[in-house]
Design an enzyme around this catalytic site. Structure first.
Site, PDB file in Angstrom:
ATOM      1  CD  GLU A   1     -38.475  -5.374 -22.433  1.00 52.12           C
ATOM      2  OE1 GLU A   1     -39.504  -5.409 -23.118  1.00 52.12           O
ATOM      3  OE2 GLU A   1     -38.492  -5.306 -21.172  1.00 52.12           O
TER       4      GLU A   1
ATOM      5  CD  GLU B   1     -42.113 -10.283 -21.132  1.00 55.54           C
ATOM      6  OE1 GLU B   1     -40.935 -10.064 -21.483  1.00 55.54           O
ATOM      7  OE2 GLU B   1     -42.811  -9.433 -20.559  1.00 55.54           O
TER       8      GLU B   1
ATOM      9  CG  HIS C   1     -42.810  -6.257 -22.813  1.00 55.41           C
ATOM     10  ND1 HIS C   1     -42.353  -5.299 -21.945  1.00 55.41           N
ATOM     11  CD2 HIS C   1     -44.038  -5.845 -23.203  1.00 55.41           C
ATOM     12  CE1 HIS C   1     -43.262  -4.359 -21.807  1.00 55.41           C
ATOM     13  NE2 HIS C   1     -44.312  -4.662 -22.561  1.00 55.41           N
TER      14      HIS C   1
ATOM     15  NE  ARG D   1     -38.908  -2.071 -16.307  1.00 58.35           N
ATOM     16  CZ  ARG D   1     -39.609  -3.188 -16.542  1.00 58.35           C
ATOM     17  NH1 ARG D   1     -39.097  -4.144 -17.271  1.00 58.35           N
ATOM     18  NH2 ARG D   1     -40.809  -3.322 -16.044  1.00 58.35           N
TER      19      ARG D   1
ATOM     20  CG  HIS E   1     -40.058  -2.228 -20.710  1.00 59.81           C
ATOM     21  ND1 HIS E   1     -40.762  -3.315 -20.277  1.00 59.81           N
ATOM     22  CD2 HIS E   1     -40.404  -1.189 -19.904  1.00 59.81           C
ATOM     23  CE1 HIS E   1     -41.524  -2.957 -19.235  1.00 59.81           C
ATOM     24  NE2 HIS E   1     -41.326  -1.668 -19.000  1.00 59.81           N
TER      25      HIS E   1
HETATM   26  O1  PAY Z   1     -47.370  -6.280 -18.875  1.00 60.57           O
HETATM   27  O2  PAY Z   1     -45.728  -7.263 -19.794  1.00 60.57           O
HETATM   28  C1  PAY Z   1     -46.301  -6.896 -18.789  1.00 60.57           C
HETATM   29  C2  PAY Z   1     -45.740  -7.128 -17.440  1.00 60.57           C
HETATM   30  C3  PAY Z   1     -44.568  -8.006 -17.412  1.00 60.57           C
HETATM   31  C4  PAY Z   1     -43.277  -7.391 -17.919  1.00 60.57           C
HETATM   32  C5  PAY Z   1     -43.000  -6.123 -17.151  1.00 60.57           C
HETATM   33  O3  PAY Z   1     -42.453  -6.156 -16.049  1.00 60.57           O
HETATM   34  O4  PAY Z   1     -43.371  -5.058 -17.690  1.00 60.57           O
HETATM   35  C6  PAY Z   1     -42.223  -8.430 -17.756  1.00 60.57           C
HETATM   36  C7  PAY Z   1     -40.798  -7.967 -17.906  1.00 60.57           C
HETATM   37  C8  PAY Z   1     -40.654  -7.042 -19.101  1.00 60.57           C
HETATM   38  O5  PAY Z   1     -40.662  -7.476 -20.254  1.00 60.57           O
HETATM   39  O6  PAY Z   1     -40.529  -5.844 -18.879  1.00 60.57           O
HETATM   40  C9  PAY Z   1     -39.859  -9.138 -18.012  1.00 60.57           C
HETATM   41  C10 PAY Z   1     -38.424  -8.741 -18.186  1.00 60.57           C
HETATM   42  C11 PAY Z   1     -37.485  -9.915 -18.248  1.00 60.57           C
HETATM   43  C12 PAY Z   1     -37.990  -7.825 -17.059  1.00 60.57           C
HETATM   44  O7  PAY Z   1     -37.484  -6.747 -17.351  1.00 60.57           O
HETATM   45  O8  PAY Z   1     -38.191  -8.168 -15.882  1.00 60.57           O
HETATM   46 ZN    ZN Z   2     -40.578  -5.259 -20.984  1.00 64.50          ZN
END
Ligand code: PAY
Ligand code: ZN
Length: 305
Positions: free
Chosen positions: A73, A270, A195, A126, A70
């Site tokens: 991040e 995270e 992440h 993202r 992402h």
């Molecule tokens: O596999 O890591 C995972 C799923 C959870 C993450 C996702 O949505 O891919 C969680 C989010 C992320 O790091 O992308 C959390 C962050 C804060 C967001 O962008 O929502």
């Molecule tokens: Zn992420």
């Protein structure tokens, strides 16, 4: 000057700087570090990584570190390269042990097109940069992998932040990296995906709340890892499976690696913080974030001692 001194962890780096750093490591540690091209992005950028191996026989158990899938991040690539530098330079016996008893595969920038875009155009980007309909760009590269792809928590809409893509592995970056991971999968015992933000240590899977595979091992081990992380500066992490700790999210890289190859240890971090700065974590927090994270990695990899 040594590569690590020129590079440093007091500011965030660009895609080019990460690549240059990896190349200087190969020059400086030619017997230990091998440059790898894991994949290629839609816009034709190389997805570079390194293997760090202190064993001449090449038979150590493999540990994979993935970051910046992402794009926004930024702390994640800073942390994985800090850890990489410690593997090569630390004199702490606990770090030396995990460094030398494993073969490390470190890929700091999994989504180069998106990451470049966060530097040139939109800091909050993202996704990938593949053009889709409706003049929207990018699929979510952490909803695009082929283990229970499109099983909840992803969008069919190209303009969505969690667009899963038209099919599993539609994105060149995820497809080529999955092929690379397949080529070394028989060596891998641990897959760690980085992440930010939220301070969570997440256990597979994202497509189901069921406690599958060796959750009975990874949950208590995760709790111990979070304890060692907190013991450094008091940073609190919550441990749990993805669905319970945040939400359903199918098509993630960790789900695919664990689900396809049964990799014994698989976690998604995270990293800091819990929302004050969010994705725009100040650079002064890079080193403390990396130091506490390394503490937790030492604990996780004690599992293999
Ligand atoms: O596999 O890591 C995972 C799923 C959870 C993450 C996702 O949505 O891919 C969680 C989010 C992320 O790091 O992308 C959390 C962050 C804060 C967001 O962008 O929502
Ligand atoms: Zn992420």
């Amino acid at each position: 000057k040594f590569a690590s001194e020129r590079f440093g962890w007091t500011s965030y780096h660009t895609y080019e700087e990460y690549n240059e750093y990896l190349r200087t490591l190969v020059d400086r540690y030619p017997n230990t570090v091998t440059l790898l091209q894991g994949g290629t992005s839609y816009e034709g950028r190389q997805i570079l990584g390194v293997r760090v191996s202190f064993s001449s026989s090449n038979l150590n158990r493999g540990v994979f570190l993935e970051s910046l899938i992402h794009a926004r991040e930024w702390i994640t690539g800073a942390v994985t390269t800090y850890v990489l530098n410690e593997l090569l330079t630390s004199t702490d016996p606990a770090v030396r042990r995990i460094a030398e008893n494993h073969d490390w595969y470190v890929f700091p920038v999994f989504n180069p097109d998106g990451y470049v875009f966060t530097h040139t155009s939109n800091r909050m980007w993202r996704k990938t940069r593949v053009p889709y309909s409706g003049s929207c760009f990018g699929a979510d590269p952490n909803r695009n992998w082929g283990h229970y792809w499109n099983s909840g928590g992803s969008s069919a809409l190209p303009c969505s932040e969690t667009y899963r893509g038209p099919r599993a592995f539609s994105e060149p970056s995820t497809r080529t990296m999955s092929e690379f991971i397949t080529s070394i999968s028989h060596r891998l015992v641990a897959y760690l995906s980085f992440h930010s933000y939220s301070q969570l240590l997440l256990i597979p899977y994202g497509y189901t709340a069921a406690y599958l595979d060796n959750y009975n091992v990874t949950y208590p081990l995760g709790l111990r890892a979070a304890q060692s992380l907190a013991s450094r500066y008091g940073t609190q992490y919550t441990v749990g499976n993805i669905v319970e700790a945040i939400y359903v999210a199918s098509g993630g890289s960790m789900d695919w690696v664990k689900g396809t190859y049964g990799t014994e240890i698989a976690y998604t971090y995270e990293l800091r913080d819990t929302g004050r700065f969010g994705f725009i974590l100040p650079a002064e927090q890079i080193i403390p974030t990396a130091v506490e994270t390394l503490d937790s990695l030492v604990t996780i990899l004690q599992y293999f001692q």
